[in-house]
Design a protein around this motif. Structure first.
Motif, PDB file in Angstrom:
ATOM      1  N   ASN A  12     -83.739   3.111 -31.242  1.00  0.00           N
ATOM      2  CA  ASN A  12     -84.333   3.446 -32.525  1.00  0.00           C
ATOM      3  C   ASN A  12     -84.733   4.919 -32.500  1.00  0.00           C
ATOM      4  O   ASN A  12     -85.610   5.308 -31.735  1.00  0.00           O
ATOM      5  CB  ASN A  12     -85.562   2.560 -32.768  1.00  0.00           C
ATOM      6  CG  ASN A  12     -86.184   2.790 -34.119  1.00  0.00           C
ATOM      7  OD1 ASN A  12     -85.923   3.794 -34.779  1.00  0.00           O
ATOM      8  ND2 ASN A  12     -87.018   1.867 -34.548  1.00  0.00           N
ATOM      9  N   ASP A  65     -81.856   1.437 -36.541  1.00  0.00           N
ATOM     10  CA  ASP A  65     -83.247   1.024 -36.713  1.00  0.00           C
ATOM     11  C   ASP A  65     -83.477  -0.288 -35.963  1.00  0.00           C
ATOM     12  O   ASP A  65     -82.530  -0.955 -35.543  1.00  0.00           O
ATOM     13  CB  ASP A  65     -83.613   0.913 -38.193  1.00  0.00           C
ATOM     14  CG  ASP A  65     -82.784  -0.110 -38.959  1.00  0.00           C
ATOM     15  OD1 ASP A  65     -82.476  -1.184 -38.411  1.00  0.00           O
ATOM     16  OD2 ASP A  65     -82.458   0.165 -40.126  1.00  0.00           O
ATOM     17  N   SER A  66     -84.744  -0.630 -35.790  1.00  0.00           N
ATOM     18  CA  SER A  66     -85.073  -1.803 -34.961  1.00  0.00           C
ATOM     19  C   SER A  66     -84.515  -3.099 -35.549  1.00  0.00           C
ATOM     20  O   SER A  66     -84.137  -4.002 -34.800  1.00  0.00           O
ATOM     21  CB  SER A  66     -86.581  -1.911 -34.745  1.00  0.00           C
ATOM     22  OG  SER A  66     -87.258  -2.044 -35.968  1.00  0.00           O
ATOM     23  N   GLN A  67     -84.430  -3.191 -36.856  1.00  0.00           N
ATOM     24  CA  GLN A  67     -83.865  -4.394 -37.483  1.00  0.00           C
ATOM     25  C   GLN A  67     -82.379  -4.535 -37.135  1.00  0.00           C
ATOM     26  O   GLN A  67     -81.908  -5.620 -36.790  1.00  0.00           O
ATOM     27  CB  GLN A  67     -84.061  -4.336 -38.998  1.00  0.00           C
ATOM     28  CG  GLN A  67     -83.811  -5.647 -39.686  1.00  0.00           C
ATOM     29  CD  GLN A  67     -84.245  -5.587 -41.147  1.00  0.00           C
ATOM     30  OE1 GLN A  67     -84.442  -4.514 -41.720  1.00  0.00           O
ATOM     31  NE2 GLN A  67     -84.383  -6.748 -41.751  1.00  0.00           N
ATOM     32  N   GLY A  70     -82.084  -5.511 -33.466  1.00  0.00           N
ATOM     33  CA  GLY A  70     -82.378  -6.937 -33.297  1.00  0.00           C
ATOM     34  C   GLY A  70     -81.200  -7.807 -33.696  1.00  0.00           C
ATOM     35  O   GLY A  70     -80.855  -8.776 -32.992  1.00  0.00           O
ATOM     36  N   GLU A 113     -88.869 -10.660 -32.275  1.00  0.00           N
ATOM     37  CA  GLU A 113     -89.493  -9.473 -31.695  1.00  0.00           C
ATOM     38  C   GLU A 113     -88.835  -8.195 -32.214  1.00  0.00           C
ATOM     39  O   GLU A 113     -87.654  -8.191 -32.549  1.00  0.00           O
ATOM     40  CB  GLU A 113     -89.363  -9.493 -30.170  1.00  0.00           C
ATOM     41  CG  GLU A 113     -90.076 -10.626 -29.484  1.00  0.00           C
ATOM     42  CD  GLU A 113     -91.595 -10.499 -29.498  1.00  0.00           C
ATOM     43  OE1 GLU A 113     -92.113  -9.385 -29.745  1.00  0.00           O
ATOM     44  OE2 GLU A 113     -92.253 -11.524 -29.259  1.00  0.00           O
ATOM     45  N   THR A 114     -89.596  -7.118 -32.235  1.00  0.00           N
ATOM     46  CA  THR A 114     -89.043  -5.793 -32.490  1.00  0.00           C
ATOM     47  C   THR A 114     -88.336  -5.352 -31.213  1.00  0.00           C
ATOM     48  O   THR A 114     -88.907  -5.410 -30.123  1.00  0.00           O
ATOM     49  CB  THR A 114     -90.159  -4.802 -32.844  1.00  0.00           C
ATOM     50  OG1 THR A 114     -90.817  -5.253 -34.036  1.00  0.00           O
ATOM     51  CG2 THR A 114     -89.607  -3.400 -33.058  1.00  0.00           C
ATOM     52  N   ASP A 116     -86.650  -2.201 -29.391  1.00  0.00           N
ATOM     53  CA  ASP A 116     -86.571  -0.736 -29.443  1.00  0.00           C
ATOM     54  C   ASP A 116     -85.223  -0.196 -29.000  1.00  0.00           C
ATOM     55  O   ASP A 116     -84.850   0.920 -29.358  1.00  0.00           O
ATOM     56  CB  ASP A 116     -87.658  -0.108 -28.566  1.00  0.00           C
ATOM     57  CG  ASP A 116     -89.045  -0.201 -29.180  1.00  0.00           C
ATOM     58  OD1 ASP A 116     -89.164  -0.491 -30.388  1.00  0.00           O
ATOM     59  OD2 ASP A 116     -90.022   0.041 -28.439  1.00  0.00           O
TER      60      ASP A 116
END
Length: 138
Positions: A12, A65-67, A70, A113-114, A116
């Protein structure tokens, strides 16, 4: 054995510089320990100075990005043979020892969870299918 292996680390870009560097370093150690043939060699120069190599292939650092990271993790799992999947969940940063992380991990759900960052190593086709649309970290 490693002829068709591709690597990628996705992080990220919004992380602070120190967290970004730590995430990349931790993921790199995980990939290297899971697949030691990526760097388990030494080279000696003309003056007989011997070093341990860093890597025997490129390690692109990509951004998302973190989304997106994931979702990428969930696509990469379940882990199959000859595929390395090394995530760095954000909660790991709050742990002050590996024992704490290992103890808490079974209580966590990575899909909630996020994340990174994530490191991938495996067949080129597989890694490209997961990372082909991502941009290099700049």
């Amino acid at each position: 054995m490693l002829q068709d292996i591709r690597l990628a680390i996705i992080v990220n870009p919004e992380l602070p510089p120190g967290h970004l560097a730590n995430t990349i370093a931790a993921i790199s150690i995980g990939i290297g320990s899971a697949m030691p043939d990526l760097g388990n060699r030494q080279l000696t120069d003309s003056r007989e100075n011997t070093i341990d190599i860093s890597s025997n292939r490129p390690v692109p650092i990509l951004q998302a990005d973190s989304q997106t990271i994931g979702a990428l993790l969930l696509r990469a799992l379940p882990k199959e043979e000859r595929r390395i999947v090394v995530p760095f969940p954000a909660f790991a940063r709050s742990m002050h020892s590996y024992a704490d992380y290992e103890g808490q991990f079974p209580e966590r759900d990575l899909s909630a969870e996020t994340i990174d960052g994530i490191g991938l190593a495996g067949a080129s086709k597989w890694v490209k299918s997961l990372t082909g649309s991502l941009k290099l970290l700049r």
